[in-house]
Design a protein around this motif. Structure first.
Motif, mmCIF file in Angstrom:
data_model
loop_
_atom_site.group_PDB
_atom_site.id
_atom_site.type_symbol
_atom_site.label_atom_id
_atom_site.label_comp_id
_atom_site.label_asym_id
_atom_site.label_seq_id
_atom_site.Cartn_x
_atom_site.Cartn_y
_atom_site.Cartn_z
ATOM 1 N N ALA A 245 0.817 -1.217 0.000
ATOM 2 C CA ALA A 245 0.000 0.000 0.000
ATOM 3 C C ALA A 245 0.855 1.273 0.000
ATOM 4 N N GLU A 246 1.978 1.221 0.699
ATOM 5 C CA GLU A 246 2.840 2.404 0.780
ATOM 6 C C GLU A 246 3.446 2.757 -0.592
ATOM 7 N N PHE A 247 3.876 1.745 -1.314
ATOM 8 C CA PHE A 247 4.439 1.984 -2.647
ATOM 9 C C PHE A 247 3.359 2.459 -3.622
ATOM 10 N N LEU A 248 2.149 1.880 -3.479
ATOM 11 C CA LEU A 248 1.041 2.327 -4.336
ATOM 12 C C LEU A 248 0.724 3.796 -4.073
ATOM 13 N N GLN A 249 0.727 4.163 -2.783
ATOM 14 C CA GLN A 249 0.428 5.543 -2.410
ATOM 15 C C GLN A 249 1.470 6.498 -3.009
ATOM 16 N N LEU A 250 2.722 6.064 -2.998
ATOM 17 C CA LEU A 250 3.796 6.883 -3.567
ATOM 18 C C LEU A 250 3.600 7.085 -5.070
ATOM 19 N N TRP A 251 3.222 6.012 -5.755
ATOM 20 C CA TRP A 251 2.946 6.115 -7.196
ATOM 21 C C TRP A 251 1.862 7.161 -7.436
ATOM 22 N N TRP A 252 0.777 7.081 -6.629
ATOM 23 C CA TRP A 252 -0.358 7.993 -6.811
ATOM 24 C C TRP A 252 -0.002 9.431 -6.431
ATOM 25 N N THR A 253 0.855 9.592 -5.434
ATOM 26 C CA THR A 253 1.272 10.938 -5.045
ATOM 27 C C THR A 253 1.995 11.616 -6.207
ATOM 28 N N ILE A 254 2.911 10.884 -6.838
ATOM 29 C CA ILE A 254 3.633 11.450 -7.983
ATOM 30 C C ILE A 254 2.662 11.709 -9.130
ATOM 31 N N PHE A 255 1.749 10.772 -9.328
ATOM 32 C CA PHE A 255 0.756 10.953 -10.395
ATOM 33 C C PHE A 255 -0.050 12.242 -10.169
ATOM 34 N N MET A 256 -0.537 12.438 -8.936
ATOM 35 C CA MET A 256 -1.383 13.612 -8.658
ATOM 36 C C MET A 256 -0.583 14.911 -8.736
ATOM 37 N N GLU A 257 0.661 14.880 -8.269
ATOM 38 C CA GLU A 257 1.450 16.114 -8.237
ATOM 39 C C GLU A 257 2.023 16.486 -9.604
ATOM 40 N N ASP A 258 2.431 15.491 -10.374
ATOM 41 C CA ASP A 258 3.197 15.796 -11.594
ATOM 42 C C ASP A 258 2.450 15.520 -12.900
ATOM 43 N N VAL A 259 1.435 14.656 -12.859
ATOM 44 C CA VAL A 259 0.862 14.182 -14.129
ATOM 45 C C VAL A 259 -0.565 14.673 -14.369
ATOM 46 N N GLN A 260 -1.405 14.617 -13.341
ATOM 47 C CA GLN A 260 -2.841 14.745 -13.600
ATOM 48 C C GLN A 260 -3.293 16.135 -14.046
ATOM 49 N N GLN A 261 -2.592 17.202 -13.666
ATOM 50 C CA GLN A 261 -3.057 18.556 -14.040
ATOM 51 C C GLN A 261 -3.223 18.713 -15.544
ATOM 52 N N THR A 262 -2.311 18.096 -16.288
ATOM 53 C CA THR A 262 -2.328 18.300 -17.738
ATOM 54 C C THR A 262 -2.950 17.128 -18.489
ATOM 55 N N LEU A 263 -3.570 16.215 -17.739
ATOM 56 C CA LEU A 263 -4.171 15.038 -18.374
ATOM 57 C C LEU A 263 -5.568 15.340 -18.903
ATOM 58 N N ASP A 264 -5.920 14.695 -20.000
ATOM 59 C CA ASP A 264 -7.271 14.758 -20.552
ATOM 60 C C ASP A 264 -8.277 14.396 -19.442
ATOM 61 N N PRO A 265 -9.249 15.309 -19.122
ATOM 62 C CA PRO A 265 -10.186 15.064 -18.018
ATOM 63 C C PRO A 265 -10.967 13.748 -18.154
ATOM 64 N N ASN A 266 -11.235 13.321 -19.383
ATOM 65 C CA ASN A 266 -11.960 12.052 -19.567
ATOM 66 C C ASN A 266 -11.156 10.871 -19.058
ATOM 67 N N LEU A 267 -9.873 10.893 -19.352
ATOM 68 C CA LEU A 267 -9.001 9.823 -18.912
ATOM 69 C C LEU A 267 -8.894 9.843 -17.390
ATOM 70 N N MET A 268 -8.801 11.066 -16.848
ATOM 71 C CA MET A 268 -8.678 11.228 -15.410
ATOM 72 C C MET A 268 -9.915 10.664 -14.685
ATOM 73 N N SER A 269 -11.107 10.937 -15.224
ATOM 74 C CA SER A 269 -12.313 10.476 -14.520
ATOM 75 C C SER A 269 -12.461 8.958 -14.605
ATOM 76 N N MET A 270 -11.848 8.342 -15.606
ATOM 77 C CA MET A 270 -11.869 6.880 -15.684
ATOM 78 C C MET A 270 -11.053 6.248 -14.563
ATOM 79 N N LEU A 271 -10.057 6.990 -14.090
ATOM 80 C CA LEU A 271 -9.094 6.420 -13.151
ATOM 81 C C LEU A 271 -9.484 6.581 -11.695
ATOM 82 N N THR A 272 -10.317 7.585 -11.402
ATOM 83 C CA THR A 272 -10.537 7.921 -9.996
ATOM 84 C C THR A 272 -11.980 7.714 -9.576
ATOM 85 N N THR A 273 -12.166 7.666 -8.239
ATOM 86 C CA THR A 273 -13.516 7.491 -7.701
ATOM 87 C C THR A 273 -14.005 8.811 -7.116
#
Ligand code: UDP
Ligand code: MN
Length: 273
Positions: A245-273
């Protein structure tokens, strides 16, 4: 004339948009760890323009690989072997001959600490596979790009096939001396820690966890498949994922901080709850 550091690269691969998300987080993790080397990502036509644009912000090179290059007679033979197509795609890394040396990293790996010292190793260096330690895991390996080696691997693939149907079985037969010949080509496990391995040796995980340099989320469910809650900022690992769980959380932290701002919103909504 390019400097030595410019002639060494980390290389990864995506054949579709979801694996591209893995590449983006991996690329960010390498930048965060302060690498001085080049970053290259190989993409097939299955990766959309929007993800290619995003990849080009993190990677120095976004390199198109065409699965069906009819100019090449060996490729034509491969057309009759669809089972080898994804395997074949990874082998394209040997064609990146603008680099003297490179480190291949699967899109489902995450770098936790600088690993530039890997460029001191020779082809083929890799870490043992947790399932059968006399085989190396092909999610992380040091190699020397060479058109000649590429052709030899391709010919070997056509002649022998792969005992596990993937690139790992094939590369282990091609570089079969890895198991016994030269211990310097055995990377320590900390360079490719499969994220489920701890359950077979939990005390070792507790003891050595802080030494881990690269985590590898092997298996059917990847970090981007785990439900992430945008309001709490927490990932809830799927019950059968087996990932730490800790490694998964780290992956998601980097994803949220560095990747998601510029991601296509449709793709983003597929990934999250
Ligand atoms: N890959 C890809 N598209 C696919 C399957 C695999 O781009 O549909 C690439 C990607 O870089 C991935 C690597 O091939 O990390 C190896 O596959 P995977 O990591 O899924 O295998 P595992 O490590 O779980 O055995
Ligand atoms: Mn993998």
């Amino acid at each position: 004339m390019a400097s030595q550091e410019e002639r060494e690269a980390f290389v990864t691969l995506a054949t579709n948009d979801t694996y591209s998300l893995g590449c983006l987080v991996l690329g960010s993790s390498l930048r965060r760890a302060g690498t001085t080397r080049q970053l290259a990502v190989m993409v097939t036509p299955g990766v959309s323009q929007s993800l290619r644009d995003q990849l080009s912000r993190v990677f120095n090179l976004v390199y198109d690989v065409d699965l069906l290059d009819s100019q090449d007679p060996t490729n034509l033979q491969l057309l009759g072997r669809p089972d080898l197509n994804v395997t074949f795609t990874k082998f394209h890394c040997w064609r990146l001959t603008q680099y003297d040396k490179a480190v291949f990293l699967d899109a489902d790996t995450l770098v936790l600490q600088n690993v530039d010292e890997l460029f001191n190793r020779e082809e083929l260096s890799a870490a043992p596979d947790a399932g059968w330690p006399d085989c190396f895991n092909s999610g992380v390996f040091v190699f020397k790009p060479s058109e000649q080696t590429y052709n030899a691997i391709l010919q070997f693939a056509l002649d022998q096939g792969s005992f596990d149907g993937g690139d790992q079985g094939l590369l282990n037969m091609f570089f079969r001396q890895w198991a016994t010949e030269d211990i310097s080509r055995h990377l320590p496990f900390i360079y490719n820690v499969v994220s489920q391995a701890f359950y077979s040796y939990l005390p070792a995980f507790k003891q050595f966890k802080n030494n881990v340099k690269i985590v590898h989320f092997i298996g059917a469910t990847k970090p981007w498949h785990q439900p992430f809650n945008t309001s709490s900022g927490e990932v809830t690992p799927l019950p059968d994922s087996g990932h730490n769980a800790e490694f998964l959380q780290l992956w998601w932290t980097i994803f949220m901080e560095d990747v998601q701002q510029t991601l296509d919103p449709n793709l983003m909504s597929m990934l999250t709850t």
